[in-house]
Structure formats: structure tokens, C-alpha cells
Design a protein around this motif. Structure first.
Motif, short mmCIF file in Angstrom:
data_model
loop_
_atom_site.label_atom_id
_atom_site.label_comp_id
_atom_site.label_asym_id
_atom_site.label_seq_id
_atom_site.Cartn_x
_atom_site.Cartn_y
_atom_site.Cartn_z
N THR A 4 -46.88 47.72 31.14
CA THR A 4 -45.88 47.77 32.52
C THR A 4 -45.20 48.97 32.45
OG1 THR A 4 -45.63 45.46 32.25
CG2 THR A 4 -44.07 46.63 33.74
N GLU A 7 -41.76 51.61 38.32
CA GLU A 7 -42.20 52.68 39.28
C GLU A 7 -41.01 52.77 40.27
OE1 GLU A 7 -44.95 52.28 42.42
OE2 GLU A 7 -46.18 53.30 41.41
N HIS A 70 -54.40 48.09 38.75
CA HIS A 70 -52.97 48.16 39.02
C HIS A 70 -52.49 46.88 39.85
CE1 HIS A 70 -53.74 52.72 39.08
NE2 HIS A 70 -53.82 52.09 37.86
N LYS A 72 -48.75 45.59 41.33
CA LYS A 72 -47.60 45.74 41.33
C LYS A 72 -46.67 44.89 42.06
CE LYS A 72 -48.59 50.98 42.33
NZ LYS A 72 -48.13 51.85 43.11
N ARG A 80 -40.54 49.15 41.93
CA ARG A 80 -41.70 48.01 41.72
C ARG A 80 -42.08 48.19 40.04
NH1 ARG A 80 -46.27 48.99 46.27
NH2 ARG A 80 -45.95 51.16 45.62
N ASP A 81 -42.65 46.99 39.60
CA ASP A 81 -43.09 47.14 38.28
C ASP A 81 -44.68 47.06 38.52
OD1 ASP A 81 -40.94 47.18 36.95
OD2 ASP A 81 -40.77 44.80 36.29
N GLU A 82 -45.28 48.17 37.90
CA GLU A 82 -46.67 48.33 38.20
C GLU A 82 -47.27 47.81 36.49
OE1 GLU A 82 -49.21 51.60 39.83
OE2 GLU A 82 -49.25 52.12 37.86
N ARG A 84 -50.61 47.57 34.45
CA ARG A 84 -52.04 48.34 34.31
C ARG A 84 -52.90 47.86 33.36
NH1 ARG A 84 -49.75 54.54 34.17
NH2 ARG A 84 -48.63 54.52 36.38
N SER A 188 -45.06 50.72 51.63
CA SER A 188 -46.44 51.14 50.75
C SER A 188 -47.49 51.42 51.71
CB SER A 188 -46.72 49.92 49.78
OG SER A 188 -47.53 48.75 50.69
#
Length: 500
Positions: A4, A7, A70, A72, A80-82, A84, A188
């Protein structure tokens, strides 16, 4: 494996002249050209775009330094929490689980393809420390479903370096605005792509209906709690702080509303759903209830002078707590992956889509809703009066526990009524919360004493001293007695101040 990243970024409409000079803005000593990256991302969603509607983005991207999958989640505007995961041909199971509460049995399919030519620059201070990464993106969007079209635009994206001060972005934005650059109207790239590539005849989603009737108010409250459960599902899976508690509260609020507003929604239909909500709340609460009890006993033990702690009390408390834990992270995730939970979500969706309205649902909110809240308050009043008339002991403990549950239900009923009743409902929410807190402390004492009797029995069987357990038991008795002594005055004050 998935990891995580938080972002924090802002997007801007790009001018033809490219990136304005940012040297000197907020301590920027240099703007370092890092070259151009070619990025190719395919965004996935259900046919009815459930992820996009919730502000989630799921993509598979190649190119750049972070190629992979990804996912988000929105946290706040511009944050935002991304999540991965490594690049693969199929969606990694870890990410699939995080969108299951929204996707369920629907298929995730390619929705939009975005190809970007990103001109990357690093903003650094005098020590060469990275402050932010800036990308000037030339984007080409192509809708991959239906009769969608294509679009292209250029934007500037400023992403704060890990651990950076978000105020730095304010300083950069001032410089950009001074140069004539304006914030993007889209949250976005995906949101802009969906808007600009949608078929011409696509209809916008209907707005939520105005709350004109009692039924509208109750359904709006239930919808908000259903949305909270679905939105918290990924956080519970990720073990985000307080997410289990908040999800449990949402299930309780729905269950209470279904029971309180039986004149609005047919309980022959809603009672089975209420039972399933009770089951889910119980599953969510197994570990939390034990955790709260252990924290209480540990704090009480820590408050004792060392000379009063005889025997291996801490070790026994730790062993007892671990043995009694109702489950684990694995068990809870299994519940969220199970068919029973997903069927409950489907049932809630069906209830909200085609609610079993009764005649009173068409009535005026102030009359119908106030009547339901008044009825709950009357039941609470009767229960608490009966409890306070009993002598201290087991029967009073049980009666006070029932009053606590009714206080909680009354509080939730008043919360649902607040948009219709205003300050009157707000007063009752505050009063019920105060009462719930007192009764909750009393019930915690009851449970702590039960635990201490059990621990003392185990210690006695192991030929250990039970002195400390008895001492803690006596202190818990005193705490409960203090609550019981305080309750009559608090209750009189609440009744005199409540105007429901």
C-alpha cells in the motif's frame, strides 16, 4: 503480494506552453528533468461501472517505474490509498478480494484504455531531497466497451513525495495559478475518460430522490449504512484501525432502523434481514469484545501497586485472553468471502431497490418518525425504571443490560430521525449516548467480574494465589455501584431535558 502507498496529488489543466517554472516555490531549489515515460493502462470495472461510481480505480499498467496492478481507494480530496500488486495476466486474488463487496458475482472486464506520454520532473530542495514529482501527461483515452469513443488531453499531475508536508502542494498551486494553470475539473484520469468517451445517448444516473416522506427518510438512512458496510469491507480486510468497529456499528444501525420503523417497512420482509445483520454484527464483534475486556482488566492490573500483585497474574490473563479469542483475521476474512455475507449484501440491495413500504411510509416525516422515536424512548423509560426499582444484584444487572441495548436502539432511531426532526432528535441522540456510556461501563464491569471469577478459579486449581483477582473483583463492584448510584440523577435530567 500487495503493498500500500498513500498517494497525495493534485491535477491541473495543462497549457500548451507546458510546465511553468516552479523554482523557488516552497523551497524548490531545482527542477530536475527525469525524461519521458510511456504508460499504457487498462482500467477494469463491472458493466454497470460500480467501482467508478464509488470512486475506486482498478488498472493494469505497463511502462514506468511502477508497472503492475493498481487498486486505488479514495481517502479525502486529492488523497488515495493505492494497493499495488505485481504485473500478471489476471487480476491478483488479493486485489479481487478488496473489491468483492462491490463486484460480487459480476464480471470485471476492461472498460477504458489510457495511453500516456509522461514528461517527468522532480522538485528537490537544496539538499537534493525530493519534494514532489511532477508529470506533464499527454493522454489518449479509448473506451473498450459498447459504442464508446476516444478522447485526448494534456494535464499536469503533482504528487507529494512520501512523508512530505501537504502544505507544500498549496505553495506549488499558487505558483501554477499565477502562471494561469487551473485545477482539473475531474478527480482522476479515469473519471475524465469515462465522461469524454461515453456514448452520446448514455443517460446520467438519477439523483437520490428528495426526502419528502417518512419512507424517503428511513430509506436514505438505511442506504447510508449499507454504503458504509460495503465501503468498509476492504478496510476490514486490510485491518485498518477501527474499521471493524465502524462496520459493526453500521450493521447495528440498520438493524435498529428496521425494527424501530416497522410502520414504514414491513417487518415480515425486513425481520429476516435483521437476523442476518445480527449475525454479521456478532461475527465482527467476537474479537473486539474480548479485546475490550482484556484491555480493561490489564489497565486495572497496571493501576495496582506491585506489592498487591501476587502470582503469575499477567501471564494467566494473557493466556486466558488468547484462548478465548473468538477468531482471527483469517476467520473474519473467511466470513467476508462467504456466501452468507454476500447474500446479505444482495438482500440489502434488493430491499432498497424495491422497499416493502407500508401505508405510513407515505406520511409526513415529522409525524411518523417522531412517533416511532417516541415509542422507543417510552420503552427505554419503562426498562430503566424497572431496573432501578430492583435491588442490586444479578437481576438488576440483567435489567440494566437490556436498558443499555434499548438506549442504543433509541440513539440510532434518533440519528435516523435527525434530518426530519432537527434539534429535537439531536438532543435525544446526545442524551441516549450519555446513558449508553454509563450503562456500557456498568455492563463492562459485570463482564469483568465474570472473567475475574473464572481466572480466580483457574489460579486456585493451579495452586496459585487468587488474592489479586479478588482485589480487582472488589474494585469492579465499587465501579458498578458508583454507576448505579449516579444513574437516577442522570436519568431524571435526561427525561426533563428531552422533548421528543
Amino acid at each position: 503480494m500487495a503493498d500500500t502507498k498513500r498517494e497525495i496529488e493534485r491535477k491541473y489543466e495543462s497549457k500548451d506552453s507546458g510546465l511553468p517554472d516552479l523554482t523557488g516555490a516552497g523551497g524548490v531549489a531545482a527542477v530536475i528533468d527525469k525524461g519521458v515515460a510511456e504508460l499504457d493502462a487498462v482500467y477494469y470495472d463491472t458493466a454497470d461501472e460500480r467501482l467508478a461510481a464509488a470512486g475506486l480505480t482498478l488498472r493494469r499498467r505497463t511502462g514506468g517505474s511502477d508497472a503492475g496492478w493498481h487498486l486505488k481507494f479514495p481517502v479525502a480530496p486529492g488523497v488515495r490509498d493505492e494497493i499495488r500488486a505485481p504485473l500478471s495476466d489476471t487480476l491478483p486474488p488479493a486485489l479481487a478480494a478488496l473489491v468483492r463487496s462491490r463486484v460480487r458475482d459480476s464480471e470485471l472486464r476492461p472498460l477504458v484504455r489510457l495511453r500516456s506520454q509522461r514528461d517527468v520532473s522532480h522538485l528537490v530542495d537544496t539538499d537534493g531531497t525530493l519534494l514532489a514529482e511532477v508529470g506533464v501527461d499527454a493522454v489518449r483515452a479509448e473506451r473498450l466497451t459498447g459504442e464508446g469513443g476516444s478522447a485526448q488531453w494534456t494535464e499536469i499531475e503533482v504528487e507529494l513525495a512520501d512523508g512530505g508536508d501537504p502544505a507544500f502542494l498549496d505553495t506549488v498551486e499558487k505558483r501554477l495559478r499565477k502562471a494561469g494553470v487551473r485545477p482539473s475539473s475531474s478527480a482522476s484520469k479515469l473519471a475524465r475518460a469515462l465522461a469524454e468517451t461515453a456514448p452520446a445517448d448514455r443517460r446520467p444516473e438519477a439523483a437520490e430522490p428528495a426526502r419528502g416522506t417518512a419512507g424517503d427518510h428511513v430509506l436514505a438512512y438505511l442506504r447510508a449504512q449499507r454504503d458504509a458496510v460495503v465501503a468498509l469491507d476492504p478496510a476490514v480486510r486490510r485491518d485498518v484501525y477501527d474499521s471493524v468497529h465502524r462496520m459493526r456499528v453500521a450493521t447495528r444501525r440498520m438493524r435498529s432502523a428496521l425494527r424501530t420503523y416497522g410502520r414504514v417497512l414491513d417487518r415480515a420482509v425486513t425481520d429476516p434481514i435483521g437476523e442476518e445483520l445480527k449475525w454479521l454484527g456478532g461475527e465482527l464483534g467476537l474479537d473486539r469484545d474480548q479485546e475490550v475486556l482484556t484491555e480493561r482488566l490489564t489497565a486495572d492490573l497496571d493501576a495496582l501497586p506491585g506489592a498487591l500483585v501476587t502470582g503469575p497474574v499477567r501471564d494467566r490473563l494473557r493466556t486466558w485472553s488468547q484462548a478465548r479469542r473468538g477468531g482471527s483475521r483469517r476467520r473474519l476474512v473467511a466470513v467476508l468471502d462467504g456466501g452468507r455475507y454476500l447474500a446479505l449484501l444482495d438482500a440489502l440491495d434488493a430491499l432498497l431497490a424495491d422497499p416493502p413500504l407500508r401505508p405510513a411510509a407515505a406520511g409526513k416525516p415529522a409525524k411518523v418518525i417522531a412517533g416511532a422515536v417516541r415509542k422507543d424512548f417510552a420503552k427505554l423509560s419503562a426498562l430503566l425504571d424497572q431496573a432501578l426499582d430492583l435491588p442490586p444484584g444479578h437481576d438488576r444487572d440483567l435489567a440494566l443490560h437490556e436498558a443499555r441495548k434499548k438506549a442504543k436502539r433509541t440513539r440510532y432511531a434518533a440519528e435516523a430521525a435527525a434530518p426530519a426532526l432537527g434539534d429535537v432528535a439531536g438532543e435525544l441522540v446526545k442524551a441516549a449516548k450519555t446513558l449508553q456510556g454509563l450503562l456500557g461501563d456498568h455492563q463492562d464491569s459485570v463482564m469483568a467480574r465474570q472473567a475475574l471469577r473464572e481466572l480466580a478459579g483457574q489460579a486456585h486449581a493451579a495452586r496459585e494465589s487468587s488474592f489479586t483477582y479478588g482485589l480487582l473483583y472488589g474494585r469492579e463492584e465499587q465501579r458498578a455501584a458508583a454507576v448505579e448510584a449516579e444513574l437516577p440523577d442522570v436519568w431524571r435530567a435526561i427525561r426533563s431535558a428531552t422533548s421528543v
